[in-house]
Design a protein around this motif. Sequence first.
Motif, short mmCIF file in Angstrom:
data_model
loop_
_atom_site.label_atom_id
_atom_site.label_comp_id
_atom_site.label_asym_id
_atom_site.label_seq_id
_atom_site.Cartn_x
_atom_site.Cartn_y
_atom_site.Cartn_z
N ALA A 67 0.52 -1.29 -0.44
CA ALA A 67 0.17 -0.02 0.04
C ALA A 67 1.08 0.79 -0.36
CB ALA A 67 -1.05 -0.40 1.30
N VAL A 68 1.82 1.52 -1.41
CA VAL A 68 2.22 2.39 -1.94
C VAL A 68 2.16 3.48 -2.44
CG1 VAL A 68 4.49 1.69 0.06
CG2 VAL A 68 4.03 1.34 -3.18
N PRO A 69 2.30 4.11 -2.97
CA PRO A 69 2.43 5.49 -3.94
C PRO A 69 2.75 4.26 -5.47
CG PRO A 69 2.85 6.65 -2.96
CD PRO A 69 2.88 5.44 -2.09
N ASP A 70 2.15 4.54 -6.28
CA ASP A 70 2.14 3.18 -7.82
C ASP A 70 3.28 3.74 -7.86
OD1 ASP A 70 -0.29 3.02 -7.99
OD2 ASP A 70 -0.93 3.84 -9.82
N GLN A 71 4.33 5.21 -7.87
CA GLN A 71 5.35 4.90 -8.38
C GLN A 71 6.79 4.77 -7.28
OE1 GLN A 71 3.50 7.38 -7.66
NE2 GLN A 71 4.66 9.03 -6.12
N ALA A 72 6.27 4.50 -6.09
CA ALA A 72 6.97 3.18 -5.22
C ALA A 72 7.34 2.03 -5.24
CB ALA A 72 6.15 4.20 -3.86
N VAL B 216 -7.98 18.81 -0.66
CA VAL B 216 -8.31 17.74 -0.97
C VAL B 216 -8.29 16.82 -2.05
CG1 VAL B 216 -9.13 17.48 1.56
CG2 VAL B 216 -10.74 17.61 -0.64
N GLN B 217 -8.13 17.84 -2.74
CA GLN B 217 -8.07 16.93 -4.77
C GLN B 217 -6.59 16.06 -4.45
OE1 GLN B 217 -9.49 18.54 -7.42
NE2 GLN B 217 -8.77 15.98 -8.51
N THR B 218 -7.76 14.94 -4.88
CA THR B 218 -6.47 13.83 -5.54
C THR B 218 -6.60 13.21 -6.95
OG1 THR B 218 -8.56 12.11 -5.20
CG2 THR B 218 -6.48 13.00 -2.91
N GLY B 219 -6.07 12.39 -7.20
CA GLY B 219 -6.29 11.49 -8.39
C GLY B 219 -5.00 11.72 -9.49
N PRO B 220 -5.53 11.36 -10.41
CA PRO B 220 -3.23 11.47 -11.17
C PRO B 220 -3.21 13.29 -11.86
CG PRO B 220 -5.38 10.96 -12.72
CD PRO B 220 -5.69 10.14 -10.90
N ALA B 221 -4.35 13.03 -12.45
CA ALA B 221 -4.09 15.33 -13.13
C ALA B 221 -3.08 16.11 -11.61
CB ALA B 221 -5.62 15.68 -12.80
N ASP B 225 1.04 13.13 -12.22
CA ASP B 225 0.83 11.27 -13.19
C ASP B 225 0.31 11.29 -14.39
OD1 ASP B 225 1.42 8.94 -13.39
OD2 ASP B 225 0.10 7.77 -11.76
N GLN B 226 1.58 11.28 -15.75
CA GLN B 226 1.92 11.19 -16.57
C GLN B 226 1.70 10.11 -17.27
OE1 GLN B 226 1.58 14.70 -17.14
NE2 GLN B 226 1.23 14.16 -19.22
N LEU B 229 -2.38 9.53 -16.90
CA LEU B 229 -2.77 10.39 -17.79
C LEU B 229 -3.23 10.01 -18.48
CD1 LEU B 229 -1.68 14.10 -16.12
CD2 LEU B 229 -3.63 12.65 -15.64
N GLU B 230 -1.70 9.43 -19.32
CA GLU B 230 -1.58 8.63 -20.71
C GLU B 230 -2.55 7.45 -20.88
OE1 GLU B 230 2.36 9.38 -21.60
OE2 GLU B 230 2.94 11.19 -21.79
N ALA B 231 -2.52 7.31 -19.92
CA ALA B 231 -2.87 5.31 -20.20
C ALA B 231 -4.53 6.02 -20.19
CB ALA B 231 -2.78 4.37 -18.75
N HIS B 232 -5.05 7.08 -19.21
CA HIS B 232 -6.82 6.88 -19.15
C HIS B 232 -7.18 7.65 -20.60
CE1 HIS B 232 -6.82 7.32 -14.68
NE2 HIS B 232 -7.20 6.05 -15.23
N LEU B 233 -5.98 8.71 -21.94
CA LEU B 233 -6.43 9.29 -23.00
C LEU B 233 -6.36 7.92 -23.41
CD1 LEU B 233 -4.33 12.82 -22.69
CD2 LEU B 233 -6.95 12.22 -22.17
#
Lengths: 270, 270
Positions: A67-72, B216-221, B225-226, B229-233
């Motif tokens: 349960a760590v950030p994706d890049q870790a 409290v904004q979270t998420g790839p943007a 997390d490039q 973001l690219e995988a989602h596009l």
Amino acid sequence: MKIGIIGAGNVATHLVKGLVKAGEEVTVVYSRTLGSAQELTQALPSAAATDSLDFLSAAPADVYLIAVPDQAVQPVLQQAVFPPEALVAHTSGTLPREALSTLTGVETGVFYPLQTFSKEKEVDWARIPICVEASCDAAENQLLNLGRALSQQVVKMAGAERKQLHVAAVFACNFTNHLWGVAQEILQKAALPVTLLQPLVQETMHKAFQFNPFEVQTGPAQRGDQDTLEAHLRLLAQTPQYQQLYQALTASIQTTAGQKADAGKAVGNP
Amino acid sequence: MKIGIIGAGNVATHLVKGLVKAGEEVTVVYSRTLGSAQELTQALPSAAATDSLDFLSAAPADVYLIAVPDQAVQPVLQQAVFPPEALVAHTSGTLPREALSTLTGVETGVFYPLQTFSKEKEVDWARIPICVEASCDAAENQLLNLGRALSQQVVKMAGAERKQLHVAAVFACNFTNHLWGVAQEILQKAALPVTLLQPLVQETMHKAFQFNPFEVQTGPAQRGDQDTLEAHLRLLAQTPQYQQLYQALTASIQTTAGQKADAGKAVGNP
């Protein structure tokens, strides 16, 4: 089932709390910072805290949840030594299970709780969907059982579907949260209380999960109310960022409305 | 206070129900279609249904609430004849009070309930904010009292603020509803149940009104997390409409994150 938790952030914290509450045995918690791991094991006399990824020397577990950030995740995998035949699962919505395939001699899986976690806020694990995938049936059953100890909604889900779920969650949660931020900023600038919008937001949300949101869409974009659309764009003139956002969302609502109208024509609706 | 309702749509229907439940006296309901007005007065022995806008001949009221679509307000005003000294208010979030200024010999006002109404769904009037504005203090008090009979949250609000509230509501409700539609469509195409997202959406909403959503904004943007973001596009390649929406919202989240980082620097934060 003995469980090892790798990480001491928001997800790890709530996993430890939830698992212990569900009567599961957490035997070891890893963090790069020993103090952070110790915080999580403080209330657990039988659990070891460690800053070493050599899990042969620490209290062994049957299942390790990363349960760590994706890049870790990759840096963890490069250093980690797991007991043979352990099951190692990550908790990411984005990473494929195959991200763990550099590990040998263990089973691998995904144990993805679909929720946003904040350290200071308790969560109701019973209502959190958990998506499970594994390298073999036995491992899958282990993760399903672990999930069911926490939650009433545990689903098997292949990587392709989990990716779709993740992008849908970005639209439904990350993007809506941003829009709420925009709305609250507009209210604050007008010296209006943000709570004014809360009942409307709640009702909109209830409707959106009771009906198809596209069918109950309202507002100036949906009804093609050009006067209001132009008035709103003028109001947003001081914030080009919000103007652009307004235009992008209006365009998308109108595209959807147009498609529905065309679909209606195609099947002979009036 | 005797009340006349002009309109028989969603807002009018819920107004009549709410007012009667609150013990207020609805004396007349107008609709272009007599039958629609009669539907609303069916359960009210003392109320008249009418398709005439000449309110001198129908059961007179002290306050008339115009609950018709914005573009139907002017046509109503052109034909309507009100008793002298009546108070006439519209229920629109967008129209200024001055839209009623063609009327002479009456007081004018705005009585704007901030909610989305569907005919088939009951509403809890106590929790619906009502925004009030009027041409004189006496009329304002009448509308405030009427509002308080329905709701616990009645606020005086000038036209300029109501416009800001309305544009904020478009962001917070109309736009978020569209995003939930997009999310549900993505899930349906992947044969996943839409209920999977409900707990996450609810938690996001609770957080958004407990904290500042931007904080409290979270998420790839948000986390830049490039890869994701690219995988989602790429996942959205089949639906350019959703791709564009994804890009517009990602850009806006990153603009806000950048502004917050700059603001942090400006005040000497690390």
